[in-house]
Each structure stands twice: as structure tokens, then as C-alpha cells.
Design a protein around this motif. Structure first.
Motif, mmCIF file in Angstrom:
data_model
loop_
_atom_site.group_PDB
_atom_site.id
_atom_site.type_symbol
_atom_site.label_atom_id
_atom_site.label_comp_id
_atom_site.label_asym_id
_atom_site.label_seq_id
_atom_site.Cartn_x
_atom_site.Cartn_y
_atom_site.Cartn_z
ATOM 1 N N THR A 99 14.367 -5.623 -17.775
ATOM 2 C CA THR A 99 13.015 -5.770 -17.234
ATOM 3 C C THR A 99 12.660 -4.652 -16.257
ATOM 4 O O THR A 99 11.482 -4.448 -15.945
ATOM 5 C CB THR A 99 12.862 -7.134 -16.527
ATOM 6 N N ASP A 100 13.670 -3.910 -15.796
ATOM 7 C CA ASP A 100 13.407 -2.824 -14.859
ATOM 8 C C ASP A 100 12.751 -1.627 -15.537
ATOM 9 O O ASP A 100 12.218 -0.744 -14.844
ATOM 10 C CB ASP A 100 14.701 -2.386 -14.172
ATOM 11 N N LEU A 101 12.791 -1.573 -16.871
ATOM 12 C CA LEU A 101 12.118 -0.474 -17.565
ATOM 13 C C LEU A 101 10.625 -0.461 -17.242
ATOM 14 O O LEU A 101 10.030 0.604 -17.023
ATOM 15 C CB LEU A 101 12.323 -0.581 -19.076
ATOM 16 N N ALA A 102 10.026 -1.635 -17.228
ATOM 17 C CA ALA A 102 8.591 -1.714 -16.937
ATOM 18 C C ALA A 102 8.298 -1.262 -15.511
ATOM 19 O O ALA A 102 7.300 -0.570 -15.260
ATOM 20 C CB ALA A 102 8.090 -3.143 -17.158
ATOM 21 N N GLU A 103 9.165 -1.635 -14.564
ATOM 22 C CA GLU A 103 8.991 -1.196 -13.171
ATOM 23 C C GLU A 103 9.094 0.318 -13.079
ATOM 24 O O GLU A 103 8.328 0.967 -12.364
ATOM 25 C CB GLU A 103 10.048 -1.851 -12.290
ATOM 26 N N ALA A 104 10.063 0.894 -13.797
ATOM 27 C CA ALA A 104 10.239 2.345 -13.784
ATOM 28 C C ALA A 104 9.011 3.036 -14.358
ATOM 29 O O ALA A 104 8.502 4.015 -13.783
ATOM 30 C CB ALA A 104 11.486 2.722 -14.586
ATOM 31 N N LYS A 105 8.504 2.520 -15.469
ATOM 32 C CA LYS A 105 7.331 3.123 -16.110
ATOM 33 C C LYS A 105 6.112 3.056 -15.192
ATOM 34 O O LYS A 105 5.374 4.036 -15.040
ATOM 35 C CB LYS A 105 7.034 2.437 -17.444
ATOM 36 N N ASN A 106 5.914 1.901 -14.573
ATOM 37 C CA ASN A 106 4.761 1.751 -13.680
ATOM 38 C C ASN A 106 4.829 2.730 -12.514
ATOM 39 O O ASN A 106 3.813 3.325 -12.120
ATOM 40 C CB ASN A 106 4.683 0.317 -13.156
ATOM 41 N N ALA A 107 6.036 2.889 -11.952
ATOM 42 C CA ALA A 107 6.191 3.806 -10.821
ATOM 43 C C ALA A 107 5.874 5.236 -11.243
ATOM 44 O O ALA A 107 5.152 5.966 -10.545
ATOM 45 C CB ALA A 107 7.605 3.716 -10.258
ATOM 46 N N LEU A 108 6.395 5.658 -12.381
ATOM 47 C CA LEU A 108 6.183 7.035 -12.837
ATOM 48 C C LEU A 108 4.735 7.269 -13.256
ATOM 49 O O LEU A 108 4.181 8.357 -13.040
ATOM 50 C CB LEU A 108 7.132 7.344 -14.000
ATOM 51 N N ASN A 109 4.119 6.273 -13.836
ATOM 52 C CA ASN A 109 2.715 6.420 -14.250
ATOM 53 C C ASN A 109 1.743 6.371 -13.077
ATOM 54 O O ASN A 109 0.583 6.760 -13.227
ATOM 55 C CB ASN A 109 2.350 5.330 -15.263
ATOM 56 N N SER A 110 2.216 5.900 -11.937
ATOM 57 C CA SER A 110 1.334 5.837 -10.767
ATOM 58 C C SER A 110 1.249 7.170 -10.034
ATOM 59 O O SER A 110 0.485 7.306 -9.073
ATOM 60 C CB SER A 110 1.826 4.750 -9.805
ATOM 61 N N ILE A 111 2.017 8.154 -10.488
ATOM 62 C CA ILE A 111 2.017 9.471 -9.853
ATOM 63 C C ILE A 111 0.843 10.283 -10.374
ATOM 64 O O ILE A 111 0.591 10.349 -11.577
ATOM 65 C CB ILE A 111 3.344 10.208 -10.146
ATOM 66 N N SER A 112 0.124 10.891 -9.465
ATOM 67 C CA SER A 112 -1.029 11.711 -9.862
ATOM 68 C C SER A 112 -0.968 13.055 -9.141
ATOM 69 O O SER A 112 -0.303 13.194 -8.122
ATOM 70 C CB SER A 112 -2.341 11.005 -9.506
ATOM 71 N N GLY A 113 -1.656 14.028 -9.716
ATOM 72 C CA GLY A 113 -1.781 15.319 -9.062
ATOM 73 C C GLY A 113 -0.750 16.348 -9.450
ATOM 74 O O GLY A 113 -0.820 17.496 -8.998
ATOM 75 N N SER A 114 0.218 15.990 -10.296
ATOM 76 C CA SER A 114 1.222 16.964 -10.723
ATOM 77 C C SER A 114 0.985 17.338 -12.179
ATOM 78 O O SER A 114 0.494 16.537 -12.973
ATOM 79 C CB SER A 114 2.641 16.414 -10.554
#
Length: 521
Positions: A234-249
Motif C-alpha cells: 500500500t506504500d506504493l500509492a503514498e510514494a506516487k502521491n508524494a512524487l506527483n505532488s512535486i512541481s517546478g522541476s
């Protein structure tokens, strides 16, 4: 156990100086404060945080050592008549009496300094809430990063969240057993989530310090690790959400521009350890290059050697006039260099290849192939080489390839994440675009990209521990792939490192890492 019971004095002398320059990480102390009169204003807290980042910078080579040297990319052969360092690590010969890393990698000293910071800054009323929350976000992210390295290195370790050594001088009272891996995971997750809570909606973008996007990257990496190494799916979804929340790079068009001295904090960088001419350099970088005095009139750059023409090498990278020891004590396997396609721009931006020849006959014959690392050469200032490039902790290509790994683990098609990295590598002319395959084939393709993309960025050992073929990590030798470095039947315990006898001699509560021999009195 920690061997650093003078942390308060050290922290205050090194970290609490009145630092006037906020654009760099100047570390020279200009004053001294006792603990009782130090934590009095915002400047004290800000300067202490700058000092924490200075100490973080001084640990860059340890981050690299732990994250890459056991990854199978280093040669154990002497090329230029210089002794090789770190051979037990490179050759997987780590054991209790030759652990390769001592004193818990030296990470408890900065952890205690962070604990001291949190203890004094969290309840403070002299800092505006917005500023205080940002500083706390930085501190929790930094502590999470240290403990994440300890988790991946040792598994279970002692957990210290208070500056206990400052409050008790009785050595026996400071003894602490190793916590379980589960408890360390919980601590790492708690710290990174606290960090993001404190950062909140902040848009801070100082890329030479911990910032909100860097914390999101760390959370993505932590949860990807726990999902794949500890089967917490279930941590895959947490990892994806964290990485997708990054902006500006965003990816730079030219791979070599990422590391250019004159292009620091570019759009691809999310967080990098900062260096500056006259302030700091990447320690030991010169030992990844070559020995000028050992070129001995027998080394060529290219195939001209076969014809016996051209000029022998002297100092093609202009590194002899520098502040560092210039001698090749570390070398990547030539096979890694050869694994790059000739049209892959990362090849020449990462390595300088050269060849020793037999000059007794013409045409000359090549007797040795070698490379020097050129990825972080820094700059020349006043005719002197300074290895003052920044060292990326996180950048956009890492975010994309972690998302590719997550997509593949979820059974999806990772093309949209892999192909942009390849397009940049081949300047838009990829001769063999990625094609979605089986989960194992995709995992292998992602690993290949990471191997070529992140040379000397401290990731390969962690990659082969986390990434899998079937249900087994790539770290294990297999007939299915060429990346393994450990025999599962006899060396599976070596995924984790041992602790040296001095640790449990000083603290009898400490047990050896399972699988290693311990002969306690």
C-alpha cells in the motif's frame, strides 16, 4: 556507544557562529555561545540550521560510500600504480572486524545536533510561526534522511529523538539497544511526515538546503523502499502521491548542463549539496580521476593508439593544479562505460576514456582500458582546478525513474516516465525507444537507465537492493540478470552491514547484525 559526548560543545562552536552570508554555507565560527544564552532569537536558529547543512555537506562522501560502492560498478584492479581504497566494500568482503564503515557511519553526531535544534526551536516564541515551521520542516527531513541511511545500512539501529547525551554524563545511562527494523521504519516515516506537515504549503525553493520538494522526494523514496523491500504494497500509492505532488522541476535539454559549475540550482535540481570556490569542494573527487605522473608516455585518448600516431596524454582534464590529491584510487569498471550506446550523451559527460599501449611495436596495441570520472570536475579559477560542483541529492530524472518503477510495480506501462530520460540522453534521437514488456523486463530497463544516469550520485547499491527480478532483489547473483553481487545461499545477511567490535564493547546492549559472527566476552 556514540563516542561523541561532547556534542553540545561541538555543536555550539561549529554551528552557532554569527554567520552573516545567507547565500552560501559559510561554516567558519565567528563567535561562541554557551547553551544557556544561545537560543535567544531567530538569527541563532537560522545560523544553527545553516551549520546543520554544513555538517550534512561534510557527510556527502559517506552518503556516496553507503549508497553506491557495493553496487557492482567499481573495479578492484589497479590501473595507474596507486593503491586502491575501500576494497573490502567494493569486493563485498565486509565482516565484523573489517566492516568498511565504523561508528554507525558517524551519523549519530549530526542526529544529536538535530535533536538539540528541535528541542530548542519547537517550543520557541521568538520566531514567527511561518519561519519556525519551515526550519522544523528542514530539521525533520534531515533527520529522516540520516535514519533512512541507517535503516538501509544496518536495519535496526538505536533510535535517539532527544539530545540525551547532553543531559546525562553517565556512560552507562546512555546505552541503548538496537530498535527493530519496523520501529526504525516507523521513525523514518514519522519524521518525513512531520517535515511535510511543517512545510505545509510553503513554496521555498532554496535548492541548496532541505526544502518542501526535497522532502516530498524523500518521502517518495522512503515509501517506495518500504513497499518493495518490506512488501508494504500500500506504500506504493503514498510514494506516487508524494512524487506527483512535486512541481517546478523539469529535465534539462543537455545532460552535462545539470552538473555545470555555472548552472547551479537549475530546473532539474530539486536538492543538491552546495559547493563553492573558496568555500568547499567535493572531497576525494581527485581520486576518481588519474595520476598525471603515471601516464608515463604510454597513454592515449582514443584509437589513434592503434596506428602509433597522435600525442600521448599529459593532463587532458587540467586537474594537476588543484587542492586535492590527484591519483586514481577508485575506478569504475570499463564495462560500465562500454554499456553506453555511442550516441548516448551521458557517456562522454560522465567518463573520460583512455588507454595504455605497448609502444615497442607499430601499430601500438592496447594493454589497458580505463576511465576517469568527469561528471563533477567543477571549474577552473585563476588557473586552478576546483572540484566545487554541487552534488545532487535529488533531481527530476530521479523523480521520473522512481515513478517508472512504481508504475511497473503496479502492473502498468512505465513508458511515459522512462522515455523522457532516454530522449534527453540521446538528444531526441533515441535509436531504440523503450518498449513496454514484462514486469521483469521493465524493471531491468529502469535499472539500466538509473545505472547510466546516476553514476557517482550514491544510488546504485540501494537500487540493486530495492529493485527486483521476480521476487528477489537484483543484489543476488542470478542467471536471469548480470547485476548480482551476493550469493543468496551464503551471503544474504550481507544485504545489511555489520557493526564493529568497538560498538558493542562500549555498549553491551548492542547486538551484532544477524548473520555476522560476534564473540562477546
Amino acid at each position: 556507544m556514540i563516542q561523541s559526548r561532547y556534542i553540545l560543545l561541538l555543536a555550539l562552536v561549529i554551528l552557532a557562529g554569527a554567520i552573516s552570508c545567507k547565500k552560501t554555507l559559510q561554516l567558519s565560527p565567528e563567535d561562541y555561545f554557551a547553551d544557556g544564552n544561545f537560543w535567544q532569537n531567530e538569527t541563532h536558529a537560522e545560523n544553527f540550521m545553516i551549520g546543520l547543512h554544513g555538517r550534512f555537506r561534510s557527510n556527502y562522501f559517506m552518503f556516496f560510500r553507503l549508497g553506491e560502492m557495493r553496487g557492482g560498478a567499481f573495479s578492484n584492479e589497479i590501473a595507474l600504480n596507486a593503491s586502491l581504497n575501500e576494497l573490502p566494500i567494493i569486493e563485498q568482503r565486509i565482516e565484523e572486524n573489517s566492516s568498511g564503515v565504523s561508528n554507525w557511519a558517524g551519523f549519530y553526531e549530526p542526529i544529536m545536533q538535530i535533536n538539540l535544534f528541535l528541542k530548542n526551536v519547537a517550543p520557541s516564541t521568538y520566531i514567527a510561526d511561518e519561519k519556525k515551521n519551515y526550519l522544523l520542516g528542514q530539521a525533520y527531513a534531515m533527520r529522516a534522511y540520516y535514519y533512512f541511511h541507517l535503516l538501509r545500512t544496518y536495519g535496526g539501529v538505536p533510535i535517539w529523538t532527544e539530545p540525551e547525551v547532553l543531559d546525562n554524563t553517565d556512560p552507562a545511562a546512555l546505552r541503548k539497544a538496537r530498535s527493530s527494523e519496523e520501529d526504525v521504519i516507523a521513525q523514518v516515516k514519522a519524521d518525513i511526515n512531520h517535515s511535510l506537515e511543517y512545510f505545509g504549503n510553503s513554496t521555498g525553493v532554496d535548492k541548496k538546503q532541505w526544502n518542501p520538494n526535497a522532502a516530498r522526494m524523500l518521502k517518495g523514496e522512503i515509501y517506495l523502499w518500504t513497499a518493495k523491500v518490506y512488501n508494504q504494497a500500500t506504500d506504493l500509492a503514498e510514494a506516487k502521491n508524494a512524487l506527483n505532488s512535486i512541481s517546478g522541476s523539469s529535465l534539462l535539454a543537455d545532460f552535462s548542463d545539470i552538473f555545470s559549475y555555472d548552472n547551479k540550482q537549475n530546473s532539474e535540481i530539486i536538492f543538491a549539496i552546495h559547493n563553492q570556490v573558496g568555500e568547499s569542494e567535493m572531497q576525494n573527487l581527485g581520486t576518481f580521476t588519474y595520476s598525471v605522473f603515471n601516464f608515463d608516455g604510454q597513454h592515449y585518448k582514443d584509437s589513434l593508439a592503434s596506428a602509433g600516431v597522435g600525442n600521448f596524454l599529459t593532463d587532458p582534464l587540467l586537474i594537476a593544479n588543484s587542492n586535492q590529491q590527484i591519483i586514481q584510487r577508485y575506478r569504475y569498471k570499463f564495462e560500465l562505460f562500454e554499456s553506453y550506446d555511442l550516441s548516448d550523451t551521458r557517456r562522454e559527460a560522465t567518463f573520460y576514456d583512455y588507454y595504455k599501449v605497448n609502444t615497442t611495436t607499430v601499430p601500438y596495441t592496447v594493454t589497458m582500458k580505463n576511465t576517469a570520472l568527469v561528471k563533477f570536475l567543477g571549474t577552473i579559477n585563476a588557473d586552478r582546478r576546483y572540484f566545487s560542483a554541487d552534488w545532487p541529492v535529488y533531481r527530476e530524472a530521479d523523480r521520473l525513474l522512481m515513478l517508472a518503477e512504481i508504475e511497473n510495480a503496479e502492473g502498468g506501462d512505465p513508458t511515459d516516465y522512462i522515455q523522457p530520460v532516454r530522449n534527453r540522453a540521446y538528444a531526441g534521437a533515441d535509436p531504440a525507444p523503450f518498449t513496454n514488456g514484462t514486469q521483469d523486463e521493465n524493471e531491468q530497463a529502469i535499472f539500466e537507465e538509473r545505472s547510466k544516469e546516476f553514476v557517482f550520485e550514491g544510488k546504485r547499491w540501494y537500487d540493486i537492493r530495492r529493485m527486483k527480478w521476480g521476487n528477489e532483489p537484483l543484489a543476488f547473483i542470478s542467471t536471469d540478470h548480470p547485476y548480482g553481487v551476493l550469493d543468496k545461499a551464503t551471503q544474504s545477511h550481507m544485504l545489511l552491514w555489520p557493526v564493529e567490535p568497538a560498538i558493542w564493547t562500549n555498549d553491551p546492549l548492542i547486538n551484532q547484525t544477524p548473520g555476522y559472527f560476534t564473540a562477546k566476552p
